[in-house]
Write a protein that holds these residues in place. Structure first.
Motif, PDB file in Angstrom:
ATOM      1  N   LYS A 241     -21.891 -17.324   4.161  1.00  0.00           N
ATOM      2  CA  LYS A 241     -20.965 -18.422   3.879  1.00  0.00           C
ATOM      3  C   LYS A 241     -21.357 -19.610   4.757  1.00  0.00           C
ATOM      4  O   LYS A 241     -22.085 -19.449   5.736  1.00  0.00           O
TER       5      LYS A 241
ATOM      6  N   LYS B 193     -11.018  -3.948   0.715  1.00  0.00           N
ATOM      7  CA  LYS B 193     -12.088  -4.798   1.218  1.00  0.00           C
ATOM      8  C   LYS B 193     -12.031  -4.757   2.726  1.00  0.00           C
ATOM      9  O   LYS B 193     -10.975  -5.034   3.310  1.00  0.00           O
ATOM     10  N   PRO B 194     -13.140  -4.436   3.357  1.00  0.00           N
ATOM     11  CA  PRO B 194     -13.114  -4.375   4.828  1.00  0.00           C
ATOM     12  C   PRO B 194     -12.779  -5.737   5.430  1.00  0.00           C
ATOM     13  O   PRO B 194     -13.122  -6.774   4.873  1.00  0.00           O
ATOM     14  N   ASN B 195     -12.101  -5.710   6.522  1.00  0.00           N
ATOM     15  CA  ASN B 195     -11.760  -6.924   7.254  1.00  0.00           C
ATOM     16  C   ASN B 195     -13.018  -7.448   7.944  1.00  0.00           C
ATOM     17  O   ASN B 195     -13.561  -6.814   8.849  1.00  0.00           O
ATOM     18  N   GLN B 196     -13.452  -8.612   7.483  1.00  0.00           N
ATOM     19  CA  GLN B 196     -14.708  -9.160   8.003  1.00  0.00           C
ATOM     20  C   GLN B 196     -14.625  -9.534   9.480  1.00  0.00           C
ATOM     21  O   GLN B 196     -15.625  -9.551  10.182  1.00  0.00           O
ATOM     22  N   LEU B 197     -13.421  -9.846   9.933  1.00  0.00           N
ATOM     23  CA  LEU B 197     -13.276 -10.219  11.336  1.00  0.00           C
ATOM     24  C   LEU B 197     -13.590  -9.029  12.230  1.00  0.00           C
ATOM     25  O   LEU B 197     -14.341  -9.135  13.206  1.00  0.00           O
ATOM     26  N   ALA B 198     -13.005  -7.908  11.870  1.00  0.00           N
ATOM     27  CA  ALA B 198     -13.221  -6.704  12.667  1.00  0.00           C
ATOM     28  C   ALA B 198     -14.694  -6.311  12.617  1.00  0.00           C
ATOM     29  O   ALA B 198     -15.302  -5.951  13.626  1.00  0.00           O
TER      30      ALA B 198
ATOM     31  N   LYS C 252      -2.398  -5.000   4.176  1.00  0.00           N
ATOM     32  CA  LYS C 252      -3.724  -4.692   3.661  1.00  0.00           C
ATOM     33  C   LYS C 252      -4.155  -3.300   4.075  1.00  0.00           C
ATOM     34  O   LYS C 252      -3.877  -2.846   5.176  1.00  0.00           O
TER      35      LYS C 252
ATOM     36  N   ARG D  90     -17.483 -19.528  17.479  1.00  0.00           N
ATOM     37  CA  ARG D  90     -17.187 -18.789  16.253  1.00  0.00           C
ATOM     38  C   ARG D  90     -18.316 -17.828  15.895  1.00  0.00           C
ATOM     39  O   ARG D  90     -18.288 -17.195  14.853  1.00  0.00           O
TER      40      ARG D  90
ATOM     41  N   THR E  92     -21.613 -12.588  11.878  1.00  0.00           N
ATOM     42  CA  THR E  92     -20.504 -13.142  11.104  1.00  0.00           C
ATOM     43  C   THR E  92     -20.884 -13.428   9.662  1.00  0.00           C
ATOM     44  O   THR E  92     -20.039 -13.685   8.830  1.00  0.00           O
ATOM     45  N   MET E  93     -22.182 -13.418   9.391  1.00  0.00           N
ATOM     46  CA  MET E  93     -22.669 -13.801   8.059  1.00  0.00           C
ATOM     47  C   MET E  93     -22.215 -15.216   7.708  1.00  0.00           C
ATOM     48  O   MET E  93     -21.915 -15.523   6.556  1.00  0.00           O
ATOM     49  N   ILE E  94     -22.148 -16.047   8.709  1.00  0.00           N
ATOM     50  CA  ILE E  94     -21.800 -17.448   8.494  1.00  0.00           C
ATOM     51  C   ILE E  94     -22.917 -18.323   9.054  1.00  0.00           C
ATOM     52  O   ILE E  94     -23.427 -18.081  10.148  1.00  0.00           O
TER      53      ILE E  94
ATOM     54  N   MET F 246       3.759 -10.207   2.160  1.00  0.00           N
ATOM     55  CA  MET F 246       2.413  -9.816   1.751  1.00  0.00           C
ATOM     56  C   MET F 246       2.229  -8.318   1.992  1.00  0.00           C
ATOM     57  O   MET F 246       2.369  -7.823   3.109  1.00  0.00           O
TER      58      MET F 246
ATOM     59  N   SER G 149     -17.212  -8.273  12.083  1.00  0.00           N
ATOM     60  CA  SER G 149     -18.001  -9.214  12.873  1.00  0.00           C
ATOM     61  C   SER G 149     -17.868  -8.922  14.363  1.00  0.00           C
ATOM     62  O   SER G 149     -18.839  -8.982  15.111  1.00  0.00           O
ATOM     63  N   LEU G 150     -16.668  -8.601  14.773  1.00  0.00           N
ATOM     64  CA  LEU G 150     -16.453  -8.356  16.202  1.00  0.00           C
ATOM     65  C   LEU G 150     -17.282  -7.165  16.662  1.00  0.00           C
ATOM     66  O   LEU G 150     -17.861  -7.180  17.743  1.00  0.00           O
TER      67      LEU G 150
END
Lengths: 341, 341
Positions: A97, A52-57, A4, A120, A65-67, A1, A59-60
DNA sequence: CTGAAAGCGCTTACAG
DNA sequence: CTGAAAGCGCTTACAG
């Protein structure tokens, strides 16, 4: 892969700092007085590379989290599946989400699931709580987490909720039967003390009382096998020979009840009128079609999401706890219309 | 909200390094030869304080989110709702959570959703792909992401998939009708060239051909309103007066078809036998009960998750792409049993 | 047996 | 107008 692209790569490539890029990407270019030229350049590069920004980073570092955690009794039930569909659609429209799970109305399982969702860091919760979850809901609220209860609520917990007006819906349904001159109306419910069941029962009792009619109630144990439920139903029907109408507190019970009536060779509605609480596709194609109390699921979903979004968008973490009560619709079909025959 | 305990707090409190705690928490105490005494102490402290590691931070540093992306056509459809329930259960058993979304069988929407799920770094995908998603599925595979297609597959993409044996199921159903001496069997399908529809159609055609019977096929446009669908059905039935049996390629079509037959005063099965593809609760309570090709949803869900977990647990990112084909069950009910009357 | 340090990829208070 | 640096809370290669 292919590795990214990260914000650092872009910074190196364009010879500017990560900070600047981050500001631009988050729409703060103006606010931070970054030159239009630079803004353009970054945006163009990003679009080109498909960064695309890494959503995990993200969120941290932001804590968001937008969840949304959606905890329903059972995702496979018609009602909750519909709910999930509508909630999903509205949530995605707002950039959220959905992480979902089924509680199976099991207290311990639900506690476990809340804990998992907290780990989470979901931003908010929509929950159809099992009995006994009061403390846990209160704990979420105390910790400043947005929660909306759905389908049922706790009298002793000051939380937001969105529920059907079960009491009035049930009252109206039974009132309809009495107006149609049915005199001996049985009520078949689940053996549960959750608010939705209690309100349905009380609506039934109130309507009977107003007409000086005698209640006949069957409580079916919650975790019965279909066979056992069937046996209970048949016994109940046989022991109350004078009944001329049955009001089922859930659509599942109505399915079993209609089967039971079939076995006993009762004709609907000639020998027994039938109303079901909670509409179902099948009621409209069954012969005769079944009169039902319909929950406006899209409306319930919409109110739930809106209530939650309001909390999510609020500055404070001491939320105004909103109570939303939505009226039901009685959908009249053939199973109550003796006179039309 | 009481600030959450972090691994650093514990390190300070216990006067040991974060490293040691991390090793202990991840079950590497033995491997890293950390003393039993210290291990005990840490474990005890953690249990006491109810410390839970922040999954976001964990995910960011390991690159694993322990989240599976479930993309179904429509979560509110009976089949997909059941699927979601089973997948969820099995996933949770293995420590995975589910992020779900409905594709509405819309290619652009699905692409967007895949992109969103990628940004969130879901570990694996279960997808019921809309037509045209070939390239996108291939891209996921090329990037080393575990993907299992579900319900339908692409002939030109070497991916894992779990599908029903639609061809044989359809063939068997029609074969059953011909053995029952039905001679003029109509087929009502959706206007779709996805594998599941194509296989169902081909199974029907093959069975007819073997008995030298003439196909009569109605293709209903995908996005029709119920009213329009109804009109198509009525026209089709009226234009083929000789038909004695109808085979519906989906349960939704069967519902509409049964309604149409009712309007035209056809008796089932005397005037027209009926089989539906894809079983539904309602088929068992309708009068007459409806014969159906049942998909073993729990089996399909189980195979899907297992296939995905195998990929997730594999060391390599060049996965063996598994193709799983599950047999259906023909459930015989009253709508095909003329002779029993 | 144990720890200091770098790294995951972002955000943002602070400084200039 | 822009950037260096610290921080979010973990993991893990490396060193001793």
């Amino acid at each position: 892969m292919a590795k990214k692209l990260s914000i650092r790569d872009i910074a190196n490539e364009l010879n500017i700092s990560k900070t600047t890029i981050s500001f631009i990407l988050n729409g703060k270019a103006r606010e931070k007085r970054i030159s239009d030229v630079l803004t353009e350049k970054v945006l163009k590069y990003v679009a080109e590379k498909g960064y695309k920004p890494n959503q995990l980073a993200k969120s941290l570092s932001t804590g968001k989290t937008m969840i949304i955690g959606l905890m329903v009794e059972k995702i496979s039930d018609y009602f909750f599946a519909q709910m999930a569909y509508h909630v999903e659609e509205l949530a995605y429209d707002s950039g959220y989400k959905i992480l979902y799970c089924s509680t199976d109305n099991d207290l311990l399982k639900t506690r476990e699931l809340i804990s998992l969702f907290r780990d989470r860091h979901v931003d908010g919760y929509i929950i159809t709580p099992p009995a006994g979850l009061e403390k846990d809901v209160q704990a979420l609220i105390d910790d400043g987490l947005p929660v909306v209860l759905f389908d049922r609520y706790f009298e002793d917990v000051d939380s937001s909720y969105v529920v059907l007006d079960n009491y009035k819906a049930s009252y109206d349904a039974v009132k309809y039967l009495t107006q149609k001159q049915f005199k001996n109306i049985g009520f078949i419910e689940l053996d549960s003390d959750q608010s939705q069941m209690k309100d349905r029962r009380n609506g039934y009792l109130k309507a009977l009382q107003e007409s000086d009619l005698v209640p006949m109630v069957l409580r079916v144990p919650f975790s019965n096998s279909p066979d056992k439920t069937m046996k209970h139903l048949i016994d109940f029907i046989e022991q109350n020979k004078n009944m001329d109408a049955l009001f089922f507190a859930t659509n599942y019970l109505a399915f079993e009840g209609v089967k039971a009536l079939g076995k006993l060779k009762f004709k609907i509605p000639q020998d027994m009128a039938v109303i079901a609480f909670d509409d179902h596709q099948a009621f409209d194609i069954y012969t005769p079609t079944i009169t039902a109390v319909a929950q406006p699921i899209d409306e319930l979903a919409k109110k739930s999401i809106h209530t939650l979004l309001n909390m999510l968008n609020s500055q404070s973490t001491v939320y105004k706890q909103e109570k939303v009560i939505v009226p039901a619709n009685l959908i009249i079909r053939d199973s109550t219309e003796k006179n039309n025959l």
